[in-house]
Write an enzyme that holds these catalytic residues in place. Structure first.
Site, PDB file in Angstrom:
ATOM      1  CD  GLU A 169      35.534  43.831  28.662  1.00 12.80           C
ATOM      2  OE1 GLU A 169      34.737  43.403  29.512  1.00 12.80           O
ATOM      3  OE2 GLU A 169      36.501  44.565  28.946  1.00 12.80           O
ATOM      4  CD1 TRP A 218      43.897  41.404  39.944  1.00 12.36           C
ATOM      5  CD2 TRP A 218      43.901  41.043  37.744  1.00 12.36           C
ATOM      6  NE1 TRP A 218      43.179  42.413  39.363  1.00 12.36           N
ATOM      7  CE2 TRP A 218      43.173  42.220  38.007  1.00 12.36           C
ATOM      8  CE3 TRP A 218      44.039  40.617  36.416  1.00 12.36           C
ATOM      9  CZ2 TRP A 218      42.575  42.976  37.002  1.00 12.36           C
ATOM     10  CZ3 TRP A 218      43.453  41.375  35.412  1.00 12.36           C
ATOM     11  CH2 TRP A 218      42.733  42.537  35.701  1.00 12.36           C
ATOM     12  CG  ASP A 248      40.848  32.836  38.501  1.00  7.79           C
ATOM     13  OD1 ASP A 248      40.847  31.956  39.390  1.00  7.79           O
ATOM     14  OD2 ASP A 248      41.520  32.739  37.454  1.00  7.79           O
ATOM     15  CB  VAL A 277      39.547  29.304  37.263  1.00  5.65           C
ATOM     16  CG1 VAL A 277      40.154  28.246  36.356  1.00  5.65           C
ATOM     17  CG2 VAL A 277      38.324  29.923  36.582  1.00  5.65           C
ATOM     18  CB  THR A 311      44.256  30.538  36.791  1.00  5.20           C
ATOM     19  OG1 THR A 311      43.311  30.721  37.853  1.00  5.20           O
ATOM     20  CG2 THR A 311      43.508  30.240  35.502  1.00  5.20           C
ATOM     21  CD  GLN A 352      48.298  37.279  37.140  1.00  2.00           C
ATOM     22  OE1 GLN A 352      48.274  36.214  36.525  1.00  2.00           O
ATOM     23  NE2 GLN A 352      47.938  38.424  36.585  1.00  2.00           N
TER      24      GLN A 352
END
Length: 671
Positions: free
Chosen positions: A237, A248, A259, A261, A264, A267
């Site tokens: 959080e 995801w 996301d 980013v 990563t 997903q």
């Protein structure tokens, strides 16, 4: 790397239940985080939030480009003071100081790569495990500059707080936030509905800024419940609070989300429990999902890393122009030395003009000087001034604009926390309306207008009559009838009558719902009527009523036309709220004169975008659409001023309009 395309609309984001009626906190069968649902509600209530979040995301992207070498720092760059607000209805909910400290310890381990289990990261991702460089400490100094443990407690009869932020306000039985520009606020109380926690993303309201976690998922000792008993709910959080999205991309398994980013893997959906590496989705083999990331939904003992890209995104908040940069100078984590350095009190504003104001505060014992911060309300950065006096004249302000300000005492060897935020609004900012006039009244003109207490019988008025000194009050939500008639000199001609009211007081009549009457052609000289209902969302106060009579159905609210007359009056709206308008404000030097109009808003399949009245009708302009995370959506068709939004999922979006020299931003809703 997540595809930089449309992320799931608000209605499909996240899987958390948001029931406010659960009476007890049973162990959750799966991790459930309500941060995205809470964000959806905030976006619906705050028209400016989407734009602020887009700006924060843009700053994060620029930070990543210019700071590639610092994505995986090994040194502590920031210590954030934390205040924990405990709300309890049972003894077990009143968690111990030791349980609270265990959560601070977990945060320090996870955000500083000191957690022993990071070594479990599969070799495919081992090189991306980041030391975020952020530490946390329970506050040692409260907002008044007094010593504190960083923990406050309150007994309550509330057994389930839900996600409506009632826990964050004393007025609804909770505890108020401490100054969120100086502290991370953590609320501990049973949320209900199986929800472990939720956070507020950067850009939201200061009074609700922080994180809420149910007590049985807070820390790693005491009353915590397996499999969420290692304090990783707070790690997750607080990641949201530091601008991280779910890994995801919240697209319900569509493989099209992001996301925001770069490092990563794409997903499909959230992972639960303890997945076995590799877990492949969205054709991301051979390594598959980075399910051991703190921003997935796996069990506490199955998550143990942030990526270097996530580290960069979080640290951007503390770079130049970052949304949480004020935490760098917080004194909340520094214990008062000797005597305390008190926070300034009795903030006041006076001598308000269109472009200036004087702010003042009471003298503080031991003060050497004061730091004054001020900004336009809703902005993410402050202007800071240091001075020894207890008042300051601010100049160069904008008329009709609300500003926020706060003050910090600087003592010898220490400083206080900043005061609570106060505000003032400069005078002026009068709206200017376009001219509207009939060139000739040789044949027809307006000879009667009546609405409420406005009642005027007249002859020809040279094509325009300024009756704004005459006014009537209209209650928001009320049904109204306006009467009007045409006067003729000689033969009677077919006349059209249009009545406009500037409900949102932005100086134009082209917003949705502001053409309140459009009467068909008539040659009658008798009194006709038109009916309308005042929107409940109309802005309170005085605004313009415009009546246009013309022999041409194409005549609009502005400009000169051949035959007929325009009359202006004043109406005072009562009992309403500011209209969530559809007019785009530009950032160019011409300001409010340049306005694009979006309609219909909400839109189902096509969103029309009308040029400003003072814009060359041949001038080209381009549009871009961004989702709630600031990610641009590609592939939408834009032809002849119409944007095809049929492929978008239900939700809230930001539209940017550019004509090559200036750019405009506005929110629209896809139904």
């Amino acid at each position: 790397m997540k595809a930089n395309v449309y992320a799931a609309a608000l209605g499909l984001l996240g899987l958390a239940l948001t029931s406010n009626s659960a009476s007890a906190q049973a162990p959750a069968p799966h991790r459930t985080c309500a941060s995205v649902e809470v964000l959806a509600a905030q976006l619906a209530a705050d028209p400016g939030l989407a734009q602020r979040m887009a700006a924060i995301n843009n700053q994060a992207a620029q930070f990543a480009k210019s700071n590639q070498a610092t994505n995986a720092t090994a040194a502590v760059t920031l210590t954030i003071p934390v205040v924990v607000h405990v709300l309890y209805s049972t003894t077990s909910e009143n968690i111990s100081d030791a349980q609270i400290q265990s959560q601070i310890d977990v945060l320090n381990e996870d955000y500083h790569k000191l957690n022993a289990d990071y070594t479990k990261t599969p070799s495919a991702f081992a090189g991306q495990v980041a030391d975020v460089g952020i530490q946390f400490v329970l506050a040692k100094r409260d907002p008044s500059g007094l010593a504190t443990t960083g923990i406050e407690r309150k007994s309550s009869t509330t057994t389930s707080w839900g996600t409506a932020d009632k826990i964050k306000s004393t007025s609804t039985g909770g505890l108020n936030a401490w100054n969120s520009s100086q502290y991370l606020n953590l609320w501990v109380g049973t949320i209900g509905g199986g929800i472990l926690g939720y956070a507020q993303f950067p850009g939201g309201a200061a009074s609700t800024d922080g994180v809420v976690i149910s007590p049985v998922y807070f820390g790693r000792t005491g009353t915590v419940t397996s499999p969420y008993n290692l304090g990783r709910t707070a790690s997750h959080e607080v990641g949201h609070w530091l601008n991280l999205n779910h890994i995801w991309g919240d697209d319900s398994g569509a493989c099209t989300g992001t996301d925001n980013v770069s490092d990563t893997p794409n997903q499909g959906a959230e992972n639960y429990g303890k997945p076995v590496f590799p877990h492949v989705s969205c054709s991301n083999g051979p390594n598959g999902d980075m399910f051991m990331n703190y921003m997935d939904y796996v069990d506490d003992n199955a998550m143990f890393m942030f990526s270097t890209g996530q580290s960069s995104r979080m640290n951007a908040l503390f770079g130049t122009g970052g949304a949480r940069v004020s935490l760098l100078t917080s004194m909340g984590g520094v214990a008062p030395s000797g005597g305390t350095c008190p926070t300034p009190a009795s903030l006041a504003a006076s001598s308000l003009t269109n472009t200036s104001a004087t702010v003042s505060w009471a003298a503080a014992t031991g003060a050497v000087s004061y730091n004054l911060q001020y900004r336009v309300s809703g902005a993410t950065t402050w202007t800071t001034v240091n001075q020894t006096a207890t008042s300051k004249s601010l100049t160069g302000l904008t008329a009709g604009t609300t500003y926020q300000y706060q003050v910090q005492t600087v003592c010898s060897g220490s400083s206080s926390a900043y005061s609570g935020i106060a505000s003032f609004t400069t005078t002026g900012g009068t709206v200017a309306y376009c001219a509207s006039k009939g060139t000739s009244v040789a044949y027809e003109y307006i000879d009667y207008v009546a609405l409420g207490s406005i009642s005027r019988t007249s002859g020809a008025d040279a094509g325009y009559y300024n009756g704004t000194a005459s006014s009537t009050s209209l209650a928001a939500g009320s049904a109204q009838t306006i009467s009007f008639s045409a006067g003729f000199t000689g033969s009677a001609y077919s006349e059209y009558v249009k009545v406009y009211i500037d409900y949102n007081q932005n100086g134009v009549f082209t917003d949705a719902g502001e053409l309140v009457v459009s009467a068909a052609a008539s040659t009658a000289a008798t009194t006709r009527t038109g009916s309308f209902t005042v929107p409940t969302t109309a802005k309170n106060g005085a605004t313009r009523l415009r009546v246009v009579l013309s022999d041409n159905s194409a005549t609009t609210s502005c400009g000169s036309y051949s035959y007929g007359e325009t009359e202006d009056y004043t109406v005072n709206i009562t009992g309403g709220a500011r209209l969530d308008g559809t007019t785009v404000r530009t950032s160019g030097t011409t300001g409010l004169a340049d306005q694009y109009t979006l309609y219909p808003n909400p839109a189902t399949s096509v969103l029309s975008i009308a040029r400003p009245l003072n814009m060359d009708p041949e001038q080209a302009f381009s549009v871009r659409v961004y989702d709630v995370r600031g990610t641009e959506i590609k592939g939408l068709s834009f032809v002849d001023g119409q944007l095809n939004v049929a492929s978008l999922r239900t939700g809230i979006y930001t539209l940017s309009v550019s004509d090559g020299s200036k750019t405009s931003h506005q929110r629209f809703v896809k139904e």
